[in-house]
Enzyme design. Structure first.
Site, PDB file in Angstrom:
ATOM      1  N   LYS A   1     -24.118  -8.770  10.143  1.00 26.30           N
ATOM      2  CA  LYS A   1     -24.293  -9.854  10.689  1.00 26.30           C
ATOM      3  C   LYS A   1     -25.802  -9.949  10.972  1.00 26.30           C
ATOM      4  O   LYS A   1     -26.141  -9.056  11.776  1.00 26.30           O
ATOM      5  CB  LYS A   1     -23.127  -9.436  11.347  1.00 26.30           C
ATOM      6  CG  LYS A   1     -21.823  -8.868  11.146  1.00 26.30           C
ATOM      7  CD  LYS A   1     -20.727  -8.344  11.966  1.00 26.30           C
ATOM      8  CE  LYS A   1     -20.000  -8.565  13.045  1.00 26.30           C
ATOM      9  NZ  LYS A   1     -19.439  -7.310  13.392  1.00 26.30           N
TER      10      LYS A   1
ATOM     11  N   ASP B   1     -18.591 -21.109  24.120  1.00 27.86           N
ATOM     12  CA  ASP B   1     -17.555 -20.599  23.370  1.00 27.86           C
ATOM     13  C   ASP B   1     -17.158 -21.675  22.245  1.00 27.86           C
ATOM     14  O   ASP B   1     -16.455 -22.914  22.930  1.00 27.86           O
ATOM     15  CB  ASP B   1     -16.486 -19.265  23.829  1.00 27.86           C
ATOM     16  CG  ASP B   1     -15.553 -18.480  22.355  1.00 27.86           C
ATOM     17  OD1 ASP B   1     -16.133 -17.770  22.403  1.00 27.86           O
ATOM     18  OD2 ASP B   1     -15.295 -19.061  22.283  1.00 27.86           O
ATOM     19  N   VAL B   2     -16.519 -21.205  20.875  1.00 22.37           N
ATOM     20  CA  VAL B   2     -16.535 -22.394  20.309  1.00 22.37           C
ATOM     21  C   VAL B   2     -14.468 -22.732  20.555  1.00 22.37           C
ATOM     22  O   VAL B   2     -13.694 -23.245  20.446  1.00 22.37           O
ATOM     23  CB  VAL B   2     -15.980 -22.249  18.965  1.00 22.37           C
ATOM     24  CG1 VAL B   2     -17.701 -22.205  17.846  1.00 22.37           C
ATOM     25  CG2 VAL B   2     -16.158 -20.490  18.038  1.00 22.37           C
TER      26      VAL B   2
ATOM     27  N   GLY C   1     -23.158  -8.431  19.367  1.00 19.48           N
ATOM     28  CA  GLY C   1     -22.318  -9.186  18.087  1.00 19.48           C
ATOM     29  C   GLY C   1     -22.811  -8.378  16.672  1.00 19.48           C
ATOM     30  O   GLY C   1     -21.641  -8.095  15.761  1.00 19.48           O
ATOM     31  N   ALA C   2     -23.793  -8.161  16.327  1.00 17.25           N
ATOM     32  CA  ALA C   2     -24.370  -7.868  15.102  1.00 17.25           C
ATOM     33  C   ALA C   2     -24.003  -6.275  15.400  1.00 17.25           C
ATOM     34  O   ALA C   2     -24.997  -6.061  15.779  1.00 17.25           O
ATOM     35  CB  ALA C   2     -25.434  -8.130  14.698  1.00 17.25           C
TER      36      ALA C   2
ATOM     37  N   LYS D   1     -15.962   9.230  17.031  1.00 12.94           N
ATOM     38  CA  LYS D   1     -15.223   8.418  17.001  1.00 12.94           C
ATOM     39  C   LYS D   1     -15.127   7.774  15.982  1.00 12.94           C
ATOM     40  O   LYS D   1     -15.574   7.610  15.095  1.00 12.94           O
ATOM     41  CB  LYS D   1     -15.901   7.597  17.808  1.00 12.94           C
ATOM     42  CG  LYS D   1     -14.830   6.201  18.787  1.00 12.94           C
ATOM     43  CD  LYS D   1     -16.076   5.102  19.403  1.00 12.94           C
ATOM     44  CE  LYS D   1     -16.709   4.013  19.360  1.00 12.94           C
ATOM     45  NZ  LYS D   1     -16.952   3.359  20.393  1.00 12.94           N
TER      46      LYS D   1
ATOM     47  N   GLN E   1     -15.457  -9.215  25.047  1.00 10.06           N
ATOM     48  CA  GLN E   1     -17.481  -8.043  25.500  1.00 10.06           C
ATOM     49  C   GLN E   1     -17.581  -8.447  26.605  1.00 10.06           C
ATOM     50  O   GLN E   1     -18.601  -8.069  26.811  1.00 10.06           O
ATOM     51  CB  GLN E   1     -17.602  -7.676  24.055  1.00 10.06           C
ATOM     52  CG  GLN E   1     -19.340  -7.269  24.060  1.00 10.06           C
ATOM     53  CD  GLN E   1     -19.297  -5.434  25.247  1.00 10.06           C
ATOM     54  OE1 GLN E   1     -19.569  -5.307  26.156  1.00 10.06           O
ATOM     55  NE2 GLN E   1     -18.226  -4.840  24.507  1.00 10.06           N
TER      56      GLN E   1
ATOM     57  N   SER F   1     -28.306  -4.386  20.587  1.00 12.00           N
ATOM     58  CA  SER F   1     -27.157  -2.616  19.958  1.00 12.00           C
ATOM     59  C   SER F   1     -25.647  -3.477  19.110  1.00 12.00           C
ATOM     60  O   SER F   1     -25.295  -4.051  18.788  1.00 12.00           O
ATOM     61  CB  SER F   1     -25.894  -3.514  21.697  1.00 12.00           C
ATOM     62  OG  SER F   1     -25.224  -3.052  21.739  1.00 12.00           O
TER      63      SER F   1
END
Lengths: 315, 315
Positions: B230, B161-162, B224-225, B69, B140, B295
């Site tokens: 991150k 969420d911002v 996210g990370a 991928k 996501q 994840s």
């Protein structure tokens, strides 16, 4: 989203050997000047299938593209009358990551490898070099010949391969193309004697070319070894040659010198230079002394080929 | 040679969320049992373009395919109203290396990531878990919701969420789908209070979720990370949670725990288990105590999805 797909034939139709040699020369210069980037390639090893795959990402600022080449090596495919290497290249925008093209890259790989050999010959041999020996006469030997003849006037070719039919094929190919003298040899000493250039492109894992086979003035393109454990040239030969690599880390890990590096009989500092550094400063080498170009194949070469191709077909 | 090309829509039309969750669960089991293989992914970093690309090779014995991928991450694309991630998957025969298919993999990536979150919820939470907080409500988060609802009966959702519009979008999506209670929150404490499950899927580089936000019984999907540097969850939170990773090496290098590992405040042996190990032995975890699934995304998940898809369309 539709992503244009280009075939091997599209590559062949649009990039001549002459163009490939010029392109690959520029690609090596760009890489030496940090105008292109690539992480070290990674291997997916499948010994259960006698093969492996390699992922080779790169970024090229000259053509403003990023991408990855995905290429396999299954040497035993030859027995099934199938290509041992087939490659695909995905090309993306470096700014957005969006895909720009999918390029079949088996021919591209073969051509750029031949072109790298020719660039090495250009910088590592005197202009008078005129004879080549091919040790291993498979598909890549043909590309090496086609590209090297763009650089030097070849008058005499010797061919040696464990498979007679393979040797015969290369013989016919060269004879149909040029008027030079071509001979098939059955032993390596006969094939390599007094040659200006020797090209090894075999899948062997233990050395077949020794110091005794190689003149003090000869240049070798060592093409076959491109994965850990592979080796075509003996330690003696390596130690007695000016060593030029396409990429230092990659050659130490998977080039012809990898076993010698592993065994600690050849050290990083014994490498004369990368091909890119040599292009920037040709005084680094003595073209009249023995030299060996250790080719492993760089993603930046592939990306430069793809970039040129895409620019050309878009007009 | 012609290589069939399949689009994102082909994936969406052929793999339901339910199927994806089952598939990804099997993929984790296969990987834990060495029935699939993958080298660590490599990054082509392009900080000059505020993005990177990743090459993720894998081999899957269940569907007898190998491939790679190639996926980017350009977080700033969102400002240009473009997807920050677009992916392509090349699928080959492991026996011969020949290409079998080219699969557009942006949807596949999004779905398999959601599915992994659902599998983590299945094994890390009690069956009574019924409330989720989304910290980060982008694309996501939607997939996490869609997959987790295949595993647990969700009665209540909080969203933070911002970007208000992004929160609103997820709100509408869930409301149109289900009858559960959904609320948009403007601060993280309000959003995460008393939640059974928290899903973080933001591009932040310094922690936004702290121990104080998270109940002693709560499970976190830290999505996210996925690259060095991150981090979404604080060290305190990491240290006080049962840590489940998708892949140990990859998580230590680029998961939520990477900064803590780098700073030597979190050690490899503090990882409870991989998700695959947990699926093979669910007694490893206490589902009534705080847990965190880190994840990073595995190529073996992608390959399993592609293998299933190809088998299905071939009938």
């Amino acid at each position: 989203m539709t992503v244009p797909f280009y075939s091997n034939q599209d590559i062949v139709d649009n990039i001549s050997m002459k163009e490939a040699v010029e392109l690959v020369e520029k690609a090596f210069c760009d890489y030496a000047q940090n105008k292109s980037k690539m992480p070290e390639k990674i291997y997916l090893n499948l010994p259960e299938f006698h093969g492996d795959f390699r992922a080779m990402p790169a970024y090229d600022s000259r053509y403003n593209i990023a991408g990855v080449k995905w290429v396999n090596s299954h040497a035993q495919n030859v027995k099934k009358n199938m290509a041992s290497v087939s490659a695909m290249l995905l090309v993306n925008s470096p700014e957005t990551g969006l895909p720009l093209a999918i390029v079949e890259a088996s021919e591209l790989t073969a051509i750029r490898t031949g072109a790298a050999g020719a660039v090495a010959v250009k910088y590592c041999t005197p202009k008078t070099a005129k004879s080549i020996a091919f040790v291993g006469a498979g598909v890549q030997a043909r590309y090496q010949y086609e590209c090297i003849r763009e650089i030097r006037s070849i008058e005499s070719v010797t061919i040696m391969d464990v498979h007679e039919a393979t040797a015969q094929k290369l013989y016919t190919f060269i004879k149909e193309k040029d008027s030079c003298d071509v001979q098939i040899c059955t032993d390596i000493e006969e094939a390599t004697k007094d040659r200006d250039i020797i090209v090894t492109s075999t899948p062997v894992k233990s050395p077949i070319l020794d110091k005794g086979h190689v003149g003090a003035h000869t240049h070798i393109n060592a093409i076959g070894a491109d994965a850990p454990g592979k080796q075509e040239c003996s330690i003696d030969l390596i130690k007695s040659s000016q060593i030029i690599v396409d990429d230092t880390d990659q050659a130490m890990h998977s080039g012809d010198i990898n076993t010698a590096v592993q065994d600690k009989v050849f050290l990083k500092q014994e490498i004369l230079s990368t091909l890119g550094e040599l292009l920037l400063d040709s005084s680094l080498i003595d073209v009249n002394q023995r030299s060996l170009f250790d080719s492993t194949g760089l993603a930046v070469q592939d990306m430069a080929m793809a970039g040129y191709f895409l620019e050309k077909i878009r007009g």
